[in-house]
Enzyme design. Structure first.
Site, PDB file in Angstrom:
ATOM      1  N   SER A   1     -17.244  63.830  73.560  1.00 34.85           N
ATOM      2  CA  SER A   1     -17.681  64.536  74.751  1.00 34.85           C
ATOM      3  C   SER A   1     -18.177  63.620  75.875  1.00 34.85           C
ATOM      4  O   SER A   1     -18.295  64.073  77.006  1.00 34.85           O
ATOM      5  CB  SER A   1     -18.813  65.499  74.384  1.00 34.85           C
ATOM      6  OG  SER A   1     -19.955  64.788  73.942  1.00 34.85           O
TER       7      SER A   1
ATOM      8  N   LYS B   1     -24.684  59.597  80.902  1.00 43.40           N
ATOM      9  CA  LYS B   1     -24.136  60.901  80.540  1.00 43.40           C
ATOM     10  C   LYS B   1     -25.082  61.981  81.056  1.00 43.40           C
ATOM     11  O   LYS B   1     -26.316  61.845  80.938  1.00 43.40           O
ATOM     12  CB  LYS B   1     -23.988  60.992  79.014  1.00 43.40           C
ATOM     13  CG  LYS B   1     -23.279  62.240  78.504  1.00 43.40           C
ATOM     14  CD  LYS B   1     -23.097  62.184  76.980  1.00 43.40           C
ATOM     15  CE  LYS B   1     -22.279  63.343  76.439  1.00 43.40           C
ATOM     16  NZ  LYS B   1     -22.069  63.237  74.965  1.00 43.40           N
TER      17      LYS B   1
ATOM     18  N   SER C   1     -18.873  61.427  69.693  1.00 41.39           N
ATOM     19  CA  SER C   1     -18.742  61.524  71.151  1.00 41.39           C
ATOM     20  C   SER C   1     -18.927  60.234  71.934  1.00 41.39           C
ATOM     21  O   SER C   1     -18.680  60.217  73.138  1.00 41.39           O
ATOM     22  CB  SER C   1     -19.721  62.564  71.688  1.00 41.39           C
ATOM     23  OG  SER C   1     -19.169  63.837  71.531  1.00 41.39           O
TER      24      SER C   1
HETATM   25  N1  GLN Z   1     -16.339  66.419  69.140  1.00 43.94           N
HETATM   26  C1  GLN Z   1     -17.450  66.774  68.306  1.00 43.94           C
HETATM   27  C2  GLN Z   1     -17.895  68.176  68.644  1.00 43.94           C
HETATM   28  O1  GLN Z   1     -17.255  68.800  69.396  1.00 43.94           O
HETATM   29  C3  GLN Z   1     -18.544  65.784  68.472  1.00 43.94           C
HETATM   30  C4  GLN Z   1     -19.304  65.979  69.724  1.00 43.94           C
HETATM   31  C5  GLN Z   1     -20.402  64.969  69.891  1.00 43.94           C
HETATM   32  O2  GLN Z   1     -20.450  63.956  69.211  1.00 43.94           O
HETATM   33  N2  GLN Z   1     -21.299  65.294  70.789  1.00 43.94           N
HETATM   34  O3  GLN Z   1     -18.861  68.647  68.166  1.00 43.94           O
END
Ligand code: GLN
Length: 500
Positions: A155, A80, A179
């Site tokens: 994400s 990532k 994410s």
């Molecule tokens: N979707 C969640 C957010 O937007 C979690 C994101 C993540 O785990 N980095 O914060």
């Protein structure tokens, strides 16, 4: 063409270690797949073909010398793009880091490479890991390789898509509120969020420091176990790192679940909660039945404060983000938009460098932390975390593991939720509680929905409960109904069955 099992990281590494295949040949095979499909998937922000060739050749040279390159010898891995890689652009899919090359590798990167892995590229993400669909990237959205009109989740959508598309058998992501697990579910692969502190975050660009964890994506449960053994364990460069070696996970995978007590979280299993789709509920209950058939005791249980998780998270995470992202000031990293005064320069840089969702989070967080509102928002959210920890502690007196869906629905169409942040946030309702509590949880593919797209079941465990969690995951994997043909069951090589 190789048989399905040979595409797992474990088997690739075994072949490379024994000299049956070269790391270079394994890499070239994967680069061909990337070349043929990443234009449409856009899993990668950057493919490191030349660097990967050099590291694959170095692995092969070690094998030729009679040395053992390690348990991930020659295994391609995607990272990532919020994990620091020395001398290699690390963008967080944000314009604000334009041109920045970290002077060091993240600990997880060092450990993967030391185990023989070959880094093939940096994957796309929602900017600074804020989002659930990988649409909030400054470089354009990632598409779900199983249906290009759908999101891969987020994400860490680029990492999930890379594994599902056969670009790499392994990838790393970060999980602050879901994410890793949510995109794993939407792409039909395994994704793990370890216990808070189990994996060093040195070199992970911080989003919300009390929640962030790094973890693996893979096609099989055993491959994720292997990655955690490699990247886990104490690191003195991360003050939140647990002072324990990484647990041995592969050795427990065949222990089964005989005698384990497993609770389905009532509040997240559908009937009480709006928005959990019928097909997702159906797979969850089939998964529970499979665990029961394998000898576990399964019952529904209440973890009442899980329903407040989402609201608490969307105060805590933005609050910490507003503080963590203050460092992008046009001076220390990446982009600078010049202006007459330093104040104007900061403002111009941040205006141009951050996307809408990141700005929304910074404003929400700054507001929640401001004098007069701190107790009402941040203070109250921290109380919810305590309640949640107490509720989980009670549940774990009665149960060894808990179960829920990973995501409320299968992958949704690109563009469907971008206009309504609240709808987007609801994707994380099942995954957030583990982050708030600091507990491990993982998503295991378990069949498909009415639309033929993958569904994941989430296994939750108390802190450091990874060994037990992986036992249940292995049983779920073995008893899962057929998955999407490109990732589940009928894989014929790194190109995947359906698209080969
Ligand atoms: N979707 C969640 C957010 O937007 C979690 C994101 C993540 O785990 N980095 O914060």
């Amino acid at each position: 063409m190789s048989s399905p099992v040979e595409t797992t990281a474990q088997n690739l590494a075994a072949d490379v270690r024994s000299g049956a295949r070269s790391a270079r040949a394994v890499l070239e095979e994967h680069l061909v797949v990337i070349e043929s499909r990443d234009d449409e998937v856009h899993a990668f922000n950057l493919v490191l073909a030349d660097e990967a060739r050099a590291s694959a050749d170095a692995v092969d040279a070690r094998v030729a010398n009679g040395e053992d390159p390690g348990p991930l010898a020659g295994v391609p891995v995607a990272l990532k793009d919020n994990l620091c890689t020395r001398g290699v652009p690390t963008t967080c899919s944000s314009r604000i880091l334009e041109g920045w090359r970290p002077p060091y590798d993240a600990t997880v990167v060092e450990r993967l490479v030391a185990a023989g892995a070959v880094v093939v590229g940096k994957t796309n993400l929602d900017e600074f890991a804020m989002g659930s669909s990988t649409e909030n990237s400054a470089f354009g959205a990632t598409h779900n390789p199983l249906d290009l009109t759908k999101v891969p989740g987020g994400s860490s959508g680029g990492s999930a898509a890379a594994v599902a598309a056969g670009f790499a058998p392994l990838a790393l992501g970060s999980d602050t509120g879901g994410s890793i697990r949510q995109p794993a579910a939407l792409c039909g692969v395994v994704g793990v969020k370890p216990t808070y502190g189990a994996v060093s975050r040195y070199g992970l660009v911080a989003f919300a420091s009390s929640l962030d964890q790094i973890g693996p994506f893979s096609r099989t449960v055993a491959d994720s176990a292997l990655v955690l053994e490699v990247i886990g364990g104490h690191d003195r460069r991360d003050s939140t790192s647990i002072h324990e070696p990484a647990p041995d996970l592969r050795s427990v995978l065949d222990r089964g679940v005989e005698g384990l007590r497993i609770g389905i979280i009532e509040e997240l299993s559908g009937d009480g909660l709006e928005g959990i789709a019928g097909d997702v509920r159906a797979r969850l209950h089939e998964a529970a039945a499979a665990l029961e058939a394998a000898g576990a005791t399964v019952a529904t249980t209440s973890v009442p404060s899980t329903v407040y998780g989402l609201s608490a998270y969307y105060v805590v995470a933005p609050a910490e983000a507003s503080s963590n992202l203050a460092r992008y000031d046009g001076v220390r990293f990446g982009l600078r938009v010049d202006a007459p005064t330093s104040g104007d320069m900061h403002a111009a840089t941040r205006t141009a460098g951050f996307g809408d969702e990141v700005k929304r989070r910074i404003m929400l967080g700054t507001y929640a932390l401001s004098a007069g509102y701190y107790d009402a928002y941040y203070g109250k959210s921290q109380k919810v975390r305590t309640l949640l920890a107490d509720d989980f502690a009670r549940a774990y007196e009665e149960f060894d593991l808990l179960l829920s869906p990973t995501a409320p629905t299968t992958a949704f169409p690109i563009g469907e939720k971008t206009a309504d942040p609240m709808t987007m946030y609801l994707n994380d309702v099942c995954t957030i509680p583990s982050n708030l509590a600091g507990h491990p949880s993982m998503s295991v593919p378990f069949g498909v929905g009415d639309d033929g797209m993958p569904i994941g079941v989430q296994v939750l465990a108390p802190a450091t409960g990874e060994p037990t969690m992986f036992r249940a995951a292995a049983v779920l994997e073995a008893s899962a109904p057929p998955g999407h043909p490109a990732v589940g069951g009928s894989v014929t090589g790194p190109t995947g069955g359906a698209t080969a």
